[in-house]
Motif scaffolding. Sequence first.
Motif, PDB file in Angstrom:
ATOM      1  N   GLN A 115       0.315 -12.732  12.738  1.00  0.00           N
ATOM      2  CA  GLN A 115       1.226 -12.057  13.650  1.00  0.00           C
ATOM      3  C   GLN A 115       2.371 -11.387  12.900  1.00  0.00           C
ATOM      4  O   GLN A 115       2.806 -10.284  13.254  1.00  0.00           O
ATOM      5  N   GLU A 116       2.833 -12.049  11.856  1.00  0.00           N
ATOM      6  CA  GLU A 116       3.885 -11.438  11.041  1.00  0.00           C
ATOM      7  C   GLU A 116       3.350 -10.194  10.343  1.00  0.00           C
ATOM      8  O   GLU A 116       4.042  -9.168  10.239  1.00  0.00           O
ATOM      9  N   ASN A 117       2.112 -10.275   9.873  1.00  0.00           N
ATOM     10  CA  ASN A 117       1.490  -9.108   9.243  1.00  0.00           C
ATOM     11  C   ASN A 117       1.375  -7.943  10.226  1.00  0.00           C
ATOM     12  O   ASN A 117       1.613  -6.787   9.876  1.00  0.00           O
ATOM     13  N   CYS A 118       0.996  -8.263  11.459  1.00  0.00           N
ATOM     14  CA  CYS A 118       0.878  -7.217  12.481  1.00  0.00           C
ATOM     15  C   CYS A 118       2.228  -6.550  12.727  1.00  0.00           C
ATOM     16  O   CYS A 118       2.311  -5.328  12.923  1.00  0.00           O
ATOM     17  N   SER A 119       3.286  -7.328  12.714  1.00  0.00           N
ATOM     18  CA  SER A 119       4.630  -6.773  12.895  1.00  0.00           C
ATOM     19  C   SER A 119       4.985  -5.841  11.748  1.00  0.00           C
ATOM     20  O   SER A 119       5.601  -4.784  11.952  1.00  0.00           O
ATOM     21  N   LYS A 120       4.601  -6.222  10.525  1.00  0.00           N
ATOM     22  CA  LYS A 120       4.865  -5.376   9.366  1.00  0.00           C
ATOM     23  C   LYS A 120       4.099  -4.057   9.464  1.00  0.00           C
ATOM     24  O   LYS A 120       4.604  -2.992   9.104  1.00  0.00           O
ATOM     25  N   ILE A 121       2.858  -4.126   9.955  1.00  0.00           N
ATOM     26  CA  ILE A 121       2.048  -2.921  10.107  1.00  0.00           C
ATOM     27  C   ILE A 121       2.695  -1.985  11.122  1.00  0.00           C
ATOM     28  O   ILE A 121       2.800  -0.775  10.899  1.00  0.00           O
ATOM     29  N   SER A 122       3.131  -2.533  12.241  1.00  0.00           N
ATOM     30  CA  SER A 122       3.785  -1.713  13.265  1.00  0.00           C
ATOM     31  C   SER A 122       5.068  -1.087  12.731  1.00  0.00           C
ATOM     32  O   SER A 122       5.337   0.097  12.958  1.00  0.00           O
ATOM     33  N   ALA A 123       5.839  -1.872  12.010  1.00  0.00           N
ATOM     34  CA  ALA A 123       7.096  -1.369  11.465  1.00  0.00           C
ATOM     35  C   ALA A 123       6.873  -0.264  10.442  1.00  0.00           C
ATOM     36  O   ALA A 123       7.741   0.584  10.228  1.00  0.00           O
ATOM     37  N   SER A 124       5.706  -0.262   9.820  1.00  0.00           N
ATOM     38  CA  SER A 124       5.380   0.746   8.813  1.00  0.00           C
ATOM     39  C   SER A 124       4.739   1.987   9.418  1.00  0.00           C
ATOM     40  O   SER A 124       4.393   2.915   8.696  1.00  0.00           O
ATOM     41  N   GLY A 125       4.569   1.989  10.737  1.00  0.00           N
ATOM     42  CA  GLY A 125       3.971   3.135  11.398  1.00  0.00           C
ATOM     43  C   GLY A 125       2.481   3.250  11.214  1.00  0.00           C
ATOM     44  O   GLY A 125       1.912   4.341  11.308  1.00  0.00           O
ATOM     45  N   LEU A 126       1.805   2.131  10.960  1.00  0.00           N
ATOM     46  CA  LEU A 126       0.372   2.152  10.677  1.00  0.00           C
ATOM     47  C   LEU A 126      -0.443   1.415  11.736  1.00  0.00           C
ATOM     48  O   LEU A 126      -1.597   1.062  11.502  1.00  0.00           O
TER      49      LEU A 126
END
Length: 344
Positions: A115-126
């Motif tokens: 879930q933390e990884n998913c948040s990082k992906i969203s924050a990166s615009g990916l």
Amino acid sequence: MTNISAKGTLGGANLTELAKISAKAFQVVDENDIAPFELDWHEVFDRWGAGASPAVQGSLVLIFLDTAQVVGSSLGCETIYQFGMKDVAEPGVYLVSKSATGNAWRIPGSSADHQENCSKISASGLADQVAVVLGVRTGHFLVLPAGIDGTSWSVNLNCVSPTLDDAILTEHLNVFAVENLNSAETRSDLWIDASQWIPKEQAERIIQKLLLVGLRTALTKHSVIPEPSTAIGRLDLLVLSKDPSDPDRYVLELKAVRSHTSTGTAVTASAMVTHLSDGVDQADQYRKKVGGKSAYLCVYDMRRVKGGDVIEKTKPKCANTDVRLRVFDVHNASKTARKAAATA
């Protein structure tokens, strides 16, 4: 690096082989292809989890991009040369090029927590990029053709088919329809108003894209090509062996029948019959054009009342042209699907 499992694997996935495959040059069938990993990427996960510990620790996410190096540099990512060549893989998010490269770029701050990884992906615009996730479920990996915010597919690689015939292909088509088209995860992808059985205008196209991913991950020894051009037009899906000595080719023409258009207008029975009749002609003609072994008309029935004359009137033409008719019910709710299965 975090030791996920021994001998260069993450849950049984061979990272050395992953590196070798990623370093190969290959052409993406189409720049808009939703599954660029079709050729060899997922083969390294064959029998995934067979040698893994009962609880795989952490997750690894591969984000497939046309310009991974450019995006990676702009995000200040750590460059991982020859991705997968190390003894162990660190969980996190990796940007991987669709084209020839043995490298990956790891998003800063990604961790073992999915879930933390998913948040990082969203924050990166990916969040809308094609992704593959390992380590979330033992014996499976997830395919997300529309990105981490879209529909996900859980692929059981203990059921991967190395060979293909009518029985195997039909079974994969059945599983795809039952487990995926009738799931809560894909319902919003297919319906404008599920309660009124009103599908999206592009429902047929959406089913084609989802089936493309499903078959590619299931048929590891075959290529599944979307809409290859022929002299008479573009067929929906072409399945052919990766073994050059195997001449078998399977043509799939997909048609959806519906009670209403996307605007709520009723569709007449005669219009549905004509639609399916055209599908039979297309499947037959494409099969002859590409030298296919078998042609299939896959009908996805999105009507409130299934079957009936619309399907029955299609059967004689299929029999006369040797086109294999496969009909799959698409329901508007899980409760409806369960009720239909109980009375089947």
